[in-house]
Design a protein around this motif. Structure first.
Motif, PDB file in Angstrom:
ATOM      1  N   ALA A  33      -8.022  22.853 -48.016  1.00 34.33           N
ATOM      2  CA  ALA A  33      -8.193  21.549 -48.681  1.00 34.33           C
ATOM      3  C   ALA A  33      -9.678  21.259 -48.858  1.00 34.33           C
ATOM      4  O   ALA A  33     -10.486  21.589 -47.986  1.00 34.33           O
ATOM      5  N   THR A  34     -10.066  20.647 -49.991  1.00 36.30           N
ATOM      6  CA  THR A  34     -11.472  20.300 -50.201  1.00 36.30           C
ATOM      7  C   THR A  34     -11.746  18.898 -49.651  1.00 36.30           C
ATOM      8  O   THR A  34     -10.818  18.117 -49.418  1.00 36.30           O
ATOM      9  N   TYR A  35     -13.036  18.592 -49.503  1.00 34.13           N
ATOM     10  CA  TYR A  35     -13.463  17.270 -49.026  1.00 34.13           C
ATOM     11  C   TYR A  35     -12.866  16.166 -49.903  1.00 34.13           C
ATOM     12  O   TYR A  35     -12.305  15.187 -49.411  1.00 34.13           O
ATOM     13  N   MET A  36     -12.980  16.329 -51.239  1.00 37.90           N
ATOM     14  CA  MET A  36     -12.522  15.287 -52.156  1.00 37.90           C
ATOM     15  C   MET A  36     -10.998  15.161 -52.195  1.00 37.90           C
ATOM     16  O   MET A  36     -10.480  14.069 -52.362  1.00 37.90           O
ATOM     17  N   GLU A  37     -10.275  16.264 -51.992  1.00 35.34           N
ATOM     18  CA  GLU A  37      -8.799  16.197 -51.926  1.00 35.34           C
ATOM     19  C   GLU A  37      -8.362  15.340 -50.727  1.00 35.34           C
ATOM     20  O   GLU A  37      -7.480  14.488 -50.847  1.00 35.34           O
ATOM     21  N   ILE A  38      -9.013  15.571 -49.609  1.00 32.03           N
ATOM     22  CA  ILE A  38      -8.690  14.793 -48.392  1.00 32.03           C
ATOM     23  C   ILE A  38      -9.063  13.322 -48.600  1.00 32.03           C
ATOM     24  O   ILE A  38      -8.307  12.420 -48.257  1.00 32.03           O
ATOM     25  N   HIS A  39     -10.234  13.098 -49.213  1.00 31.66           N
ATOM     26  CA  HIS A  39     -10.727  11.741 -49.492  1.00 31.66           C
ATOM     27  C   HIS A  39      -9.737  10.984 -50.391  1.00 31.66           C
ATOM     28  O   HIS A  39      -9.385   9.837 -50.112  1.00 31.66           O
ATOM     29  N   GLN A  40      -9.288  11.664 -51.457  1.00 33.88           N
ATOM     30  CA  GLN A  40      -8.396  10.997 -52.410  1.00 33.88           C
ATOM     31  C   GLN A  40      -6.992  10.756 -51.843  1.00 33.88           C
ATOM     32  O   GLN A  40      -6.284   9.871 -52.291  1.00 33.88           O
ATOM     33  N   ALA A  41      -6.616  11.530 -50.835  1.00 31.47           N
ATOM     34  CA  ALA A  41      -5.305  11.340 -50.191  1.00 31.47           C
ATOM     35  C   ALA A  41      -5.368  10.261 -49.103  1.00 31.47           C
ATOM     36  O   ALA A  41      -4.424  10.100 -48.324  1.00 31.47           O
ATOM     37  N   GLY A  42      -6.491   9.520 -49.056  1.00 30.10           N
ATOM     38  CA  GLY A  42      -6.614   8.423 -48.079  1.00 30.10           C
ATOM     39  C   GLY A  42      -7.203   8.849 -46.755  1.00 30.10           C
ATOM     40  O   GLY A  42      -7.299   8.054 -45.822  1.00 30.10           O
ATOM     41  N   GLY A  43      -7.601  10.102 -46.663  1.00 27.63           N
ATOM     42  CA  GLY A  43      -8.239  10.585 -45.428  1.00 27.63           C
ATOM     43  C   GLY A  43      -9.741  10.421 -45.523  1.00 27.63           C
ATOM     44  O   GLY A  43     -10.251   9.566 -46.251  1.00 27.63           O
ATOM     45  N   GLY A  44     -10.472  11.273 -44.797  1.00 26.76           N
ATOM     46  CA  GLY A  44     -11.932  11.242 -44.865  1.00 26.76           C
ATOM     47  C   GLY A  44     -12.487   9.904 -44.437  1.00 26.76           C
ATOM     48  O   GLY A  44     -12.043   9.315 -43.450  1.00 26.76           O
ATOM     49  N   ILE A  45     -13.453   9.402 -45.219  1.00 24.66           N
ATOM     50  CA  ILE A  45     -14.118   8.147 -44.883  1.00 24.66           C
ATOM     51  C   ILE A  45     -13.086   7.019 -44.725  1.00 24.66           C
ATOM     52  O   ILE A  45     -13.163   6.218 -43.797  1.00 24.66           O
ATOM     53  N   ASN A  46     -12.073   6.989 -45.623  1.00 24.98           N
ATOM     54  CA  ASN A  46     -11.074   5.904 -45.584  1.00 24.98           C
ATOM     55  C   ASN A  46     -10.358   5.824 -44.236  1.00 24.98           C
ATOM     56  O   ASN A  46     -10.129   4.745 -43.701  1.00 24.98           O
ATOM     57  N   PHE A  47     -10.006   6.995 -43.707  1.00 25.77           N
ATOM     58  CA  PHE A  47      -9.309   7.064 -42.418  1.00 25.77           C
ATOM     59  C   PHE A  47     -10.189   6.461 -41.317  1.00 25.77           C
ATOM     60  O   PHE A  47      -9.744   5.651 -40.504  1.00 25.77           O
ATOM     61  N   THR A  48     -11.467   6.860 -41.326  1.00 29.79           N
ATOM     62  CA  THR A  48     -12.397   6.378 -40.295  1.00 29.79           C
ATOM     63  C   THR A  48     -12.652   4.876 -40.454  1.00 29.79           C
ATOM     64  O   THR A  48     -12.805   4.159 -39.460  1.00 29.79           O
ATOM     65  N   VAL A  49     -12.677   4.406 -41.708  1.00 34.73           N
ATOM     66  CA  VAL A  49     -12.886   2.971 -41.966  1.00 34.73           C
ATOM     67  C   VAL A  49     -11.765   2.150 -41.319  1.00 34.73           C
ATOM     68  O   VAL A  49     -12.030   1.164 -40.621  1.00 34.73           O
ATOM     69  N   GLU A  50     -10.512   2.576 -41.529  1.00 35.61           N
ATOM     70  CA  GLU A  50      -9.373   1.866 -40.914  1.00 35.61           C
ATOM     71  C   GLU A  50      -9.565   1.725 -39.403  1.00 35.61           C
ATOM     72  O   GLU A  50      -9.429   0.655 -38.830  1.00 35.61           O
ATOM     73  N   ARG A  51      -9.870   2.866 -38.755  1.00 39.75           N
ATOM     74  CA  ARG A  51      -9.997   2.883 -37.291  1.00 39.75           C
ATOM     75  C   ARG A  51     -11.211   2.062 -36.816  1.00 39.75           C
ATOM     76  O   ARG A  51     -11.161   1.409 -35.781  1.00 39.75           O
ATOM     77  N   THR A  52     -12.303   2.124 -37.571  1.00 38.75           N
ATOM     78  CA  THR A  52     -13.525   1.429 -37.155  1.00 38.75           C
ATOM     79  C   THR A  52     -13.365  -0.081 -37.327  1.00 38.75           C
ATOM     80  O   THR A  52     -13.874  -0.860 -36.519  1.00 38.75           O
ATOM     81  N   ARG A  53     -12.646  -0.492 -38.355  1.00 38.92           N
ATOM     82  CA  ARG A  53     -12.377  -1.924 -38.542  1.00 38.92           C
ATOM     83  C   ARG A  53     -11.569  -2.476 -37.370  1.00 38.92           C
ATOM     84  O   ARG A  53     -11.788  -3.601 -36.939  1.00 38.92           O
ATOM     85  N   GLN A  54     -10.651  -1.662 -36.837  1.00 35.62           N
ATOM     86  CA  GLN A  54      -9.790  -2.123 -35.733  1.00 35.62           C
ATOM     87  C   GLN A  54     -10.517  -2.124 -34.386  1.00 35.62           C
ATOM     88  O   GLN A  54     -10.138  -2.850 -33.477  1.00 35.62           O
ATOM     89  N   ALA A  55     -11.548  -1.289 -34.258  1.00 35.84           N
ATOM     90  CA  ALA A  55     -12.196  -1.104 -32.954  1.00 35.84           C
ATOM     91  C   ALA A  55     -13.049  -2.322 -32.569  1.00 35.84           C
ATOM     92  O   ALA A  55     -13.635  -2.972 -33.425  1.00 35.84           O
ATOM     93  N   SER A  56     -13.117  -2.585 -31.261  1.00 37.48           N
ATOM     94  CA  SER A  56     -13.971  -3.683 -30.784  1.00 37.48           C
ATOM     95  C   SER A  56     -15.427  -3.207 -30.736  1.00 37.48           C
ATOM     96  O   SER A  56     -15.705  -2.013 -30.701  1.00 37.48           O
TER      97      SER A  56
END
Length: 426
Positions: free
Chosen positions: A107-130
């Motif tokens: 899988a390429t970086y952009m394929e993972i990014h467009q499937a909601g992974g990559g930066i998006n995945f980390t954003v979800e988790r970081t928003r939830q973290a204290s």
């Protein structure tokens, strides 16, 4: 015990000064050989600054009546400047080891990014973290970097994308800056990705109208100190026009421009950076010949990231061409959930092998030139009188071992010293 001075390092086999004439960066022929003293000693004062460097016998005589809080015998050992990591993303929650498996399967970086992974995945988790949780993990990561010889590190926000989380990340970086021994250059990277439900233009408007005025206010009242502004200028992320608007907005509130450009597609980001007076542009795997020439003329440094090109199996950035054209080349680990590497010695090794840099070029890129990329080369990045006493001592008779021994830094590094105080001792 209080002494006249904080630290005496005695009789080192080699002291790698990197610069000896106050240079703010090294480029072209100046990179052929670095300034090195043999059989030398070094003194750091109680203010954390270097007071003297010279032949061991001369220093011994000059300071014979003085007392030191700490003395370290460096016989047979080498002293180098503390390493400078010019590009990291160290504040985040959630891990992406599963994505490493996907990349290995093709899988390429952009394929993972467009499937909601990559930066998006980390954003979800970081928003939830204290904030506490984020600070705890940042502290551990910075300690790992220090143990690998890093004494000055650039730290980006960029996994919030909304104002609330970006400020949470910047507060965590600010707390580390105040509490930890490692030097920190803080970067606002709210334009790391376009948040879900917005276009690049809308995201840029939000940053310019809401984020930047808030940063300006928090900077003025001394709550958060931010040094740099960053944008991920990339096809499918921020186009050239949005990038220009955001960077100019940051520059207008006094931030240094230091951004991601020409990584996955040629975007003319280097040309834009040179035109805007950028301090540094990172990645540059796809930079044009015109972009390289423009950066050389503008004194805009190239922060190359060997780990990213290696892990994503990208085309390597053209380090040799940049060096030959007189670009100021710096290095960074790009530590982030997609490229998990704390070690600047390993980054230097990869730069030499995969990007065909020489060992002196790589060390300069991880010291004086990385400090230049952060606007701190007047105080950091070389061992010269008046500069901050940030240095590492390695148990080897030649400094090149720090680069040559791939993954060997854990055994080699005996001391890491910041402002004349040992922050790590093997």
């Amino acid at each position: 015990m209080a002494g006249d001075h904080r630290l005496l390092l005695e009789n080192a086999r080699q002291v790698v000064l990197v610069c000896a004439r106050g240079e703010r960066f090294l480029a072209r022929d100046a990179l052929r050989s670095l300034a090195v003293l043999e059989g030398a000693s070094l003194v750091v004062g109680t203010d954390g600054l270097i007071k003297a460097i010279g032949p061991a016998d001369v220093i011994q005589e000059q300071f014979s009546e003085e007392t030191f809080e700490e003395r370290i015998d460096c016989s047979g050992k080498c002293i180098l400047p503390g390493l400078v990591d010019a590009h990291t993303h160290p504040v985040w929650a959630g891990e992406r080891v599963h994505e490493f498996a996907m990349k290995l399967a093709g899988a390429t970086y952009m394929e993972i990014h467009q499937a909601g992974g990559g930066i998006n995945f980390t954003v979800e988790r970081t928003r939830q973290a204290s904030e506490e949780e984020l600070f705890g993990s940042l502290q551990q990561r910075l300690q790992c970097m220090m143990r690998a010889g890093t004494t000055l590190v650039e730290c980006k926000s960029g996994y919030g994308l909304n104002l609330e989380t970006e400020l949470k990340m910047l507060r965590v970086i600010e707390r580390a800056r105040r509490q930890m021994a490692v030097g920190i250059s803080a970067t606002y990277c709210g334009a790391h990705s376009v948040p879900k439900g917005k276009t690049a233009t809308e995201a840029a408007d939000d940053i310019i109208n809401n984020h930047l005025p808030k940063l300006k206010e928090l900077g003025r009242n001394g709550q958060i100190h931010v040094d740099n502004i960053d944008v991920f200028c990339e096809k499918g992320v921020f186009d050239l026009d949005s990038t220009r608007r955001i960077l100019q907005g940051g520059k207008d509130i006094g931030l240094q421009i230091n951004f991601h450009g020409d990584e996955l597609h040629p975007m003319k980001a280097a040309e834009l950076g040179a035109e805007l007076g950028a301090r540094a542009i990172s990645h540059l795997e796809e930079v044009s010949d015109e972009g390289i020439a423009a950066m050389a003329t503008a004194g805009c440094s190239a922060v190359l990231l060997p780990t990213t090109a290696y892990m994503l199996r990208l085309k390597q950035p053209r380090a040799r061409k940049m060096l030959d054209e007189g670009v100021i080349v710096a290095l960074g680990s790009d530590f982030n959930p997609n490229a998990y590497c704390f070690s600047m010695p390993m980054v230097m090794h990869l730069a030499c092998v995969n990007m065909r840099m020489s060992m002196p070029e790589a060390l300069a890129a991880a010291t004086i030139n990385a400090a230049y990329a952060l606007g701190k080369s007047h105080t950091h990045g070389s061992l010269e009188v008046g500069k901050q006493g940030d240095l590492i001592i390695i148990n080897s008779s030649r400094w090149e071992h720090l680069i040559y021994q791939f993954g060997g830094h854990n055994e080699l590094i005996e001391y890491v010293i910041a402002k004349g105080k040992a922050v790590y001792k093997k």
